[in-house]
Design a protein around this motif. Structure first.
Motif, short mmCIF file in Angstrom:
data_model
loop_
_atom_site.label_atom_id
_atom_site.label_comp_id
_atom_site.label_asym_id
_atom_site.label_seq_id
_atom_site.Cartn_x
_atom_site.Cartn_y
_atom_site.Cartn_z
N ALA A 100 -25.00 68.75 30.41
CA ALA A 100 -24.07 69.04 31.69
C ALA A 100 -24.19 67.91 32.45
N LYS A 101 -25.49 67.46 32.64
CA LYS A 101 -25.96 66.40 33.65
C LYS A 101 -24.93 65.15 33.14
N GLN A 102 -25.18 65.06 31.90
CA GLN A 102 -24.64 63.59 31.48
C GLN A 102 -23.10 63.81 31.37
N ASP A 103 -22.56 64.80 30.95
CA ASP A 103 -21.14 64.93 31.10
C ASP A 103 -20.55 64.84 32.69
N LEU A 104 -21.31 65.21 33.69
CA LEU A 104 -21.01 65.27 34.84
C LEU A 104 -21.13 63.76 35.32
N TRP A 105 -22.22 63.16 35.19
CA TRP A 105 -22.44 61.88 35.51
C TRP A 105 -21.19 60.84 35.03
N LEU A 106 -20.98 61.20 33.61
CA LEU A 106 -20.14 60.43 32.84
C LEU A 106 -18.63 60.55 33.73
N GLN A 107 -18.48 61.93 34.14
CA GLN A 107 -16.95 62.12 34.67
C GLN A 107 -17.18 61.37 35.84
N HIS A 108 -18.12 61.44 36.86
CA HIS A 108 -18.16 60.65 37.95
C HIS A 108 -17.95 59.24 37.82
N ARG A 109 -18.55 58.69 36.95
CA ARG A 109 -18.29 57.15 36.67
C ARG A 109 -16.97 56.84 36.35
N ASN A 110 -16.18 57.68 35.42
CA ASN A 110 -15.04 57.38 35.27
C ASN A 110 -13.83 57.45 36.45
N MET A 111 -14.32 58.47 37.29
CA MET A 111 -13.49 58.43 38.46
C MET A 111 -13.84 57.22 39.35
N ILE A 112 -14.89 56.89 39.48
CA ILE A 112 -15.20 55.76 40.40
C ILE A 112 -14.50 54.43 39.92
N MET A 113 -14.75 54.21 38.40
CA MET A 113 -14.00 53.31 37.87
C MET A 113 -12.49 53.25 38.04
N GLN A 114 -11.88 54.38 37.82
CA GLN A 114 -10.45 54.63 38.00
C GLN A 114 -9.77 54.47 39.38
N ASN A 115 -10.78 54.71 40.42
CA ASN A 115 -10.22 54.81 41.88
C ASN A 115 -11.40 54.09 42.66
N PRO A 116 -11.72 52.93 42.51
CA PRO A 116 -12.45 52.28 43.37
C PRO A 116 -12.18 52.28 44.83
N ASN A 117 -10.89 52.47 45.38
CA ASN A 117 -10.55 52.47 46.83
C ASN A 117 -10.97 53.80 47.34
N LYS A 118 -11.08 54.86 46.71
CA LYS A 118 -11.39 56.22 47.08
C LYS A 118 -12.71 56.62 47.00
N PHE A 119 -13.65 55.94 46.09
CA PHE A 119 -15.05 56.42 46.00
C PHE A 119 -15.90 55.39 46.20
N ALA A 170 -24.20 53.80 43.04
CA ALA A 170 -25.15 53.06 42.03
C ALA A 170 -26.54 53.70 42.24
N THR A 171 -26.80 54.23 43.42
CA THR A 171 -28.47 54.73 43.64
C THR A 171 -28.61 55.96 43.09
N HIS A 172 -27.76 56.94 42.86
CA HIS A 172 -27.89 58.29 42.07
C HIS A 172 -27.75 57.75 40.64
N ASP A 173 -26.98 56.65 40.12
CA ASP A 173 -26.80 56.26 38.84
C ASP A 173 -28.13 55.68 38.41
N ALA A 174 -28.66 54.89 39.13
CA ALA A 174 -30.06 54.40 38.76
C ALA A 174 -31.14 55.41 38.42
N ASN A 175 -31.08 56.40 39.46
CA ASN A 175 -32.10 57.60 39.42
C ASN A 175 -31.99 58.63 38.32
N TYR A 176 -30.55 58.69 37.78
CA TYR A 176 -30.59 59.31 36.68
C TYR A 176 -30.83 58.57 35.34
N ARG A 177 -30.60 57.24 35.26
CA ARG A 177 -31.12 56.73 34.00
C ARG A 177 -32.54 56.77 33.96
N VAL A 178 -33.33 56.48 35.02
CA VAL A 178 -35.01 56.80 34.79
C VAL A 178 -35.38 58.10 34.59
#
Length: 372
Positions: A46-65, A71-79
């Protein structure tokens, strides 16, 4: 994966030791650990799915997100495998800019006049607002509460303030310190935004600058110095019928524009653009001469640079009262084949009549304007 390996190794050993005949207690323990492992795997998925969903949302709408904050939360998740966001972080959007782009403009409420000095002359510009303070404060609060991006911008601005200012708004119990509970309270931040930004929420209108009565326009000594050498100018000659800015100039003198004249006052001057003539703010400009009309007693000149005091751009044509030009009477001209100066022209100068071709052209233009 480590948990799964540990589970497999543990129960493989248990099965071997029991001759593949686990006791009732071991079976219960096996089932409990298996369910825990499955739940943990589901949580990780579930965490991986949510992380992937957020990553895609940010990539698709960089002006909104806000990709930088994410990136800080992304780095923490990867570790660590832990992902603590329920939604991608919103990018802050400037409330100040939004207020200024679409202010309230439904009234003309007097404000405090702005004192302004131009070319040594004291003056004033009247201020009016398009709405009341109450309307402006409501506009600020409504925008913050309706859009997280504005709320985030205001929070960042507020947290960047000095501690004394933050204490003034956040210290509700006046203890001299900001408690964790007080720090979480967003209402004082909205109040700070209302106090400091309500004027941006209503349209501010400024009148044209006007000089304080009882003052006289100072003449630039630099301009006078330039005109002390007018003998170096080539003499101007009649150039026939001319129109500038919708105004007719009947056979003015074309003047030598080879020299720049500095600090020429613009009191009473007009800017000539296309078919229009508009008043110029009192100030001073640097110009090159274009023409002189003895009937209108004006000199036409082109600006050589922008003027902040007169609020004019470079290379615009101005109609300037002749008395604004220091020593204008010494400008050389040729009249009826005789070299003289503007100051030597008879007061009752009879201008040369238009040529038939010039007259026909003028009448054609007038007929065209009448049809429009």
């Amino acid at each position: 994966m480590d948990m799964l390996n540990a589970f497999n190794q543990k129960w493989a050993q248990k099965f071997k030791e029991s001759g593949y005949n686990l006791s009732t207690e071991d079976k219960k323990a096996l089932l409990t650990e298996k369910n825990f492992l499955l739940a943990n795997q589901q949580d990780m998925q579930a965490k991986q799915d949510l992380w992937l969903q957020h990553r895609n949302m940010i990539m698709q709408n960089p002006n909104k997100f806000d990709a930088e904050e994410w990136a800080t939360h992304d780095a923490n998740y990867r570790v660590s495998g832990e992902y603590d966001l329920v939604a991608p972080p919103i990018k802050a959007r400037s409330l100040d800019m939004a207020l200024e782009e679409n202010p309230i403009n439904s009234a003309a409420i007097p404000g405090e006049d702005i004192q302004e000095t131009r070319s040594g002359i004291k003056g004033v510009r009247a201020v009016t607002y398009g709405g009341t303070e109450e309307q402006g404060r409501k506009r600020v609060a409504d925008m913050i509460l309706s859009d997280e991006a504005y709320a985030k911008d205001i929070s960042k601005q507020f947290m960047a303030l000095d501690e004394a200012t933050k204490l003034q708004y956040l210290d509700a119990d006046k203890s001299g310190t900001i408690s964790p509970e007080e720090r979480k309270n967003f209402n004082p931040i909205i109040k700070w935004a209302q106090d400091t930004k309500w004027q941006k929420g209503v349209k501010q209108n400024l009148s044209q600058w006007r000089a304080t009565p009882g003052q006289t326009q100072k003449t630039s000594t630099q301009g006078q110095g330039t005109f002390s050498k007018v003998a170096e100018l080539a003499p101007g000659e009649r150039v026939g019928y001319r129109t500038y800015g919708g105004k007719v100039y009947n056979n003015p003198f074309g003047l030598d524009g080879s020299k720049v004249l500095y600090g020429i006052p613009t009191a009473g001057a007009n800017i000539l653009t296309g078919e229009w003539a508009d008043a110029v703010d009192p100030g001073s400009v640097n110009v090159r001469l274009v023409a002189y009309d003895p009937e209108k007693k004006v000199i036409l000149a082109e600006t050589t640079s922008g003027s902040e005091s007169a609020m004019t751009a470079s290379k615009v044509l101005l109609e300037i009262p002749q008395q604004n030009i220091p020593n204008f009477g010494n400008i050389p001209i040729i009249e009826n084949g005789t070299r003289m100066t503007i100051g030597q022209l008879p007061q009752t100068t009879t201008t040369i009549t238009e040529t038939p071709a010039q007259k026909a052209m003028r009448e054609a233009k007038e007929r065209f304007k009448a049809k429009k």
